[in-house]
Design a protein around this motif. Structure first.
Motif, PDB file in Angstrom:
ATOM      1  N   VAL A  57      26.046  79.881  26.149  1.00  0.00           N
ATOM      2  CA  VAL A  57      25.857  79.299  24.818  1.00  0.00           C
ATOM      3  C   VAL A  57      24.961  80.202  23.980  1.00  0.00           C
ATOM      4  CG1 VAL A  57      24.889  77.351  23.541  1.00  0.00           C
ATOM      5  CG2 VAL A  57      26.292  76.936  25.568  1.00  0.00           C
ATOM      6  N   SER A  60      26.902  83.110  22.891  1.00  0.00           N
ATOM      7  CA  SER A  60      27.811  82.697  21.822  1.00  0.00           C
ATOM      8  C   SER A  60      27.070  82.584  20.496  1.00  0.00           C
ATOM      9  CB  SER A  60      28.459  81.350  22.179  1.00  0.00           C
ATOM     10  OG  SER A  60      29.287  80.891  21.143  1.00  0.00           O
ATOM     11  N   VAL A 186      33.630  80.131  23.132  1.00  0.00           N
ATOM     12  CA  VAL A 186      32.371  80.582  23.734  1.00  0.00           C
ATOM     13  C   VAL A 186      32.581  81.831  24.581  1.00  0.00           C
ATOM     14  CG1 VAL A 186      30.582  79.994  25.423  1.00  0.00           C
ATOM     15  CG2 VAL A 186      31.232  78.335  23.676  1.00  0.00           C
ATOM     16  N   ARG A 266      27.296  73.645  19.718  1.00  0.00           N
ATOM     17  CA  ARG A 266      27.055  74.418  20.934  1.00  0.00           C
ATOM     18  C   ARG A 266      25.832  73.906  21.696  1.00  0.00           C
ATOM     19  NH1 ARG A 266      28.421  80.323  18.474  1.00  0.00           N
ATOM     20  NH2 ARG A 266      28.356  79.167  16.523  1.00  0.00           N
ATOM     21  N   SER A 269      26.878  70.948  23.585  1.00  0.00           N
ATOM     22  CA  SER A 269      27.820  71.200  24.682  1.00  0.00           C
ATOM     23  C   SER A 269      27.082  71.491  25.987  1.00  0.00           C
ATOM     24  CB  SER A 269      28.726  72.388  24.340  1.00  0.00           C
ATOM     25  OG  SER A 269      28.010  73.616  24.419  1.00  0.00           O
ATOM     26  N   CYS A 270      25.759  71.689  25.916  1.00  0.00           N
ATOM     27  CA  CYS A 270      24.975  72.014  27.108  1.00  0.00           C
ATOM     28  C   CYS A 270      24.837  70.785  28.008  1.00  0.00           C
ATOM     29  CB  CYS A 270      23.594  72.529  26.713  1.00  0.00           C
ATOM     30  SG  CYS A 270      23.628  74.158  25.926  1.00  0.00           S
ATOM     31  N   SER A 279      18.870  77.721  25.274  1.00  0.00           N
ATOM     32  CA  SER A 279      19.882  78.561  24.616  1.00  0.00           C
ATOM     33  C   SER A 279      19.368  79.119  23.288  1.00  0.00           C
ATOM     34  CB  SER A 279      21.173  77.763  24.396  1.00  0.00           C
ATOM     35  OG  SER A 279      21.007  76.760  23.405  1.00  0.00           O
TER      36      SER A 279
END
Length: 592
Positions: A57, A60, A186, A266, A269-270, A279
């Motif tokens: 992440v 990304s 990603v 993002r 999404s962790c 991140s």
């Protein structure tokens, strides 16, 4: 110095390297679309199933931060205005601290797909829709610049077909974003990060060798006035000073990393809040690295052309084309390396466009489609996500035409984020930090802030500031055996500029403000008006769910890892009518 490259186009090796990058990016999208187990839900498609770890992440985030505008725009700005740009390192630190400790705790505990869901939870549906449409407008305009500008630079420097390149870039990016979903985006960013690092370091290494070493680069830059790091002049009309970069830069980038759905998507999404915060801190290291390398590229650029400026010598038509021009100058004898740099530029473009297209799809589905059609099945929503990604990809390609009418890359990009993103950042800040801010106050404040930032932003496009305000550094063409040509025009003229008009105090002050202050203007106007109106309309009487505010517990929970087997219950919310309720289907416990 002196030698200038002749006009040339790519050779076979350059085309092979460039095509290879595009094919591998497409192949990753195909892999996630067809070869991996197909995601069946909106959550899988848009958020990777909330199983991502911090490192991919962070890569990304860094990859999408390193856009084509960064690669082409920052060295050109340093070439023109000096290394004071390096002060952005301080603004990145402040941005990361605020993002990790103010915005991520609230957004992550709510588990929302789009940050604009928060606005309905905190205020009402009207505020949510206002935020959604402003975000869509901002992102589509920005992506038009991202797609068009590097294609124009490559076209004029290498001979690649302009619109053919734009269409190829947009279509490939749209394909893997709409087919592969969030995980494809990603992992393509991770691959493209490697391409960008290789492309930039090929320029840095060969440029340093050609210029006779780092000491010569720094020496030429010093005597050319480019090592102007510590400019503490408080004058807001100066284009770049310590204050404009740290204040304006921090607020502008907060609008990108703190609340922009492309980034928040993002973080969310962790697999845990710890990974989400980690991140953004890892991304800080990437941002520093990008800033340092781009600054040095700008110094190499100046050292190479310190006595024969290609722009004033009419070798290029805009400063944003200087980096491709440099590449063809110093890498022309290395087959494939110019192609690697073009692959680097377009990797940057693909990274930014794919992240934004995916975020646009998430916002549209979450904020517009699902509230209007709440009974849609998961399978229908999943296919709508794909169709929406495709639609926005095509729309952004069309918006590239508008970008051709605008000015310098970096200024246009930051102006877009400032004019639209500033008021939006203020709305989220009010929601999270000001308990008495109510929907009436925030709506009026949003309108006031948008008008204020739009006023100065459009005014600066129509009546650009004069060089005596922006203070561009001197460029010479003595080494080209030409008469020294002083810069009389603005940095990069645009199609909307009004010529031959008598300057007024409004033009020479308000419209001449540094473009880095557009975002603070929108933020402060929104906050001041919103607070006043909220207090006058009973904001102190409202009762707010503490989960929608930043609380002391959010900060103290950073130290939960010190408590053995500490489990934090993550309560996700769904919107129901004008209120909220826990979504029992998505309740889950997260180990920090």
């Amino acid at each position: 110095m002196g030698k200038q490259p002749d006009a040339r186009t790519f050779d076979v090796w350059d085309y092979l390297v460039f095509a290879g990058m595009l094919l591998i990016s497409t192949a990753i999208g195909v892999y996630y679309a067809f070869c991996k187990k197909k995601p069946q839900t909106q959550k899988d498609f848009l958020m990777g199933g909330r199983k991502m770890t911090a490192l991919p992440v962070a890569l990304s985030l860094t990859s999408s931060f390193m856009s084509a505008i960064t690669i082409l725009g920052i060295p050109a700005e340093i070439y023109r205005f000096g290394a004071v740009f390096l002060m952005y390192g301080f603004s990145y630190v402040l941005m990361v601290l605020v993002t990790s400790e103010v915005f991520i705790p609230v957004f992550y505990k709510l588990g929302i797909t789009s940050t604009y869901e928060y606005l309905e939870l905190r205020f009402n549906k009207s505020i949510r829709l206002c935020g959604t449409f402003l975000f869509i407008l901002q992102t589509v305009l920005y992506i038009g610049v991202v797609i068009y500008a590097p294609a124009l630079a490559m076209n004029q420097a290498t001979g690649l077909n302009l619109w053919g390149t734009i269409l190829a870039t947009g279509m490939i990016c749209t394909f893997y974003s709409s087919m592969g979903g969030f995980k494809a985006v990603v992992w393509i960013h991770v691959f493209q990060a490697g391409i960008k690092v290789a492309g930039i370091f090929s320029v840095i290494i060969q440029g340093t060798i050609v210029e006779g070493g780092i000491s010569n680069v720094l020496n030429n830059s010093y005597y050319g006035g480019r090592l102007n790091f510590w400019d503490f002049n408080p004058n807001p009309l100066r284009r770049y000073t310590f204050w404009s970069i740290v204040i304006g830069g921090t607020i502008t980038w907060l609008g990108v990393f703190g609340i922009n759905p492309a980034q928040v998507q993002r973080y969310n999404s962790c697999k845990s809040r710890f990974h989400a915060k980690l991140s953004i801190y890892l991304n800080l290291i990437g941002c520093w690295g990008i800033l340092g390398t781009m600054t040095f590229c700008g110094l190499i650029l100046y050292s190479r052309y310190h006595d024969c400026d290609p722009w004033t010598a009419k070798k290029v038509s805009a400063p944003d084309q200087l980096m491709p021009y440099l590449v063809l100058d110093i890498l022309r004898d290395f087959p494939g390396l110019p192609g690697l740099f073009v692959a680097c530029i377009y990797s940057a473009t693909l990274s930014t466009v794919s992240a934004s297209v995916n975020a646009l799809a998430a916002v549209t589905i979450s904020d517009i489609v699902k509230p209007l059609f709440p009974s849609l099945s998961e399978k229908t929503v999943f296919w709508l996500c794909k169709g929406t990604s495709l639609f926005y990809g095509l729309l952004c390609i069309a918006m590239a035409a508008l970008a051709s009418l605008l000015g310098a890359l970096l200024q246009v990009a930051v102006t877009i984020f400032g004019v639209i993103g500033g008021p939006l950042l203020a709305v989220f800040t009010l929601g999270i930090l000001v308990p008495f801010a109510n929907s009436i106050g925030v709506f009026v404040g949003l309108i006031a802030g948008f008008i204020a930032s739009l006023w100065v932003g459009i005014g600066a496009q129509l009546y650009p500031p004069l060089p005596e305000h922006t203070l561009p550094l001197k460029l010479v063409t003595d080494g080209c055996n030409m008469e020294n040509i002083p810069l009389e025009a603005p940095l990069s003229p645009n199609a909307f500029e009004i010529h031959n008009v008598e300057r007024t105090p409004l033009m020479d002050n308000w419209y001449s403000m540094s473009y880095l202050y557009y975002s603070p203007v929108g933020v402060f106007a929104t906050i001041i008006v919103a607070i006043i109106v909220s207090l006058l309309t009973g904001g102190r009487k409202q009762v707010i769910d503490k989960r929608l505010l930043l609380t002391k517990e959010d900060f103290l929970s950073n130290f939960d890892f010190l408590k053995k087997n500490k489990v934090v219950n993550q309560q996700l919310y769904v919107i129901e009518g004008n209120g909220t309720k826990p979504d029992q289907r998505t309740n889950e416990s997260t180990h920090l």
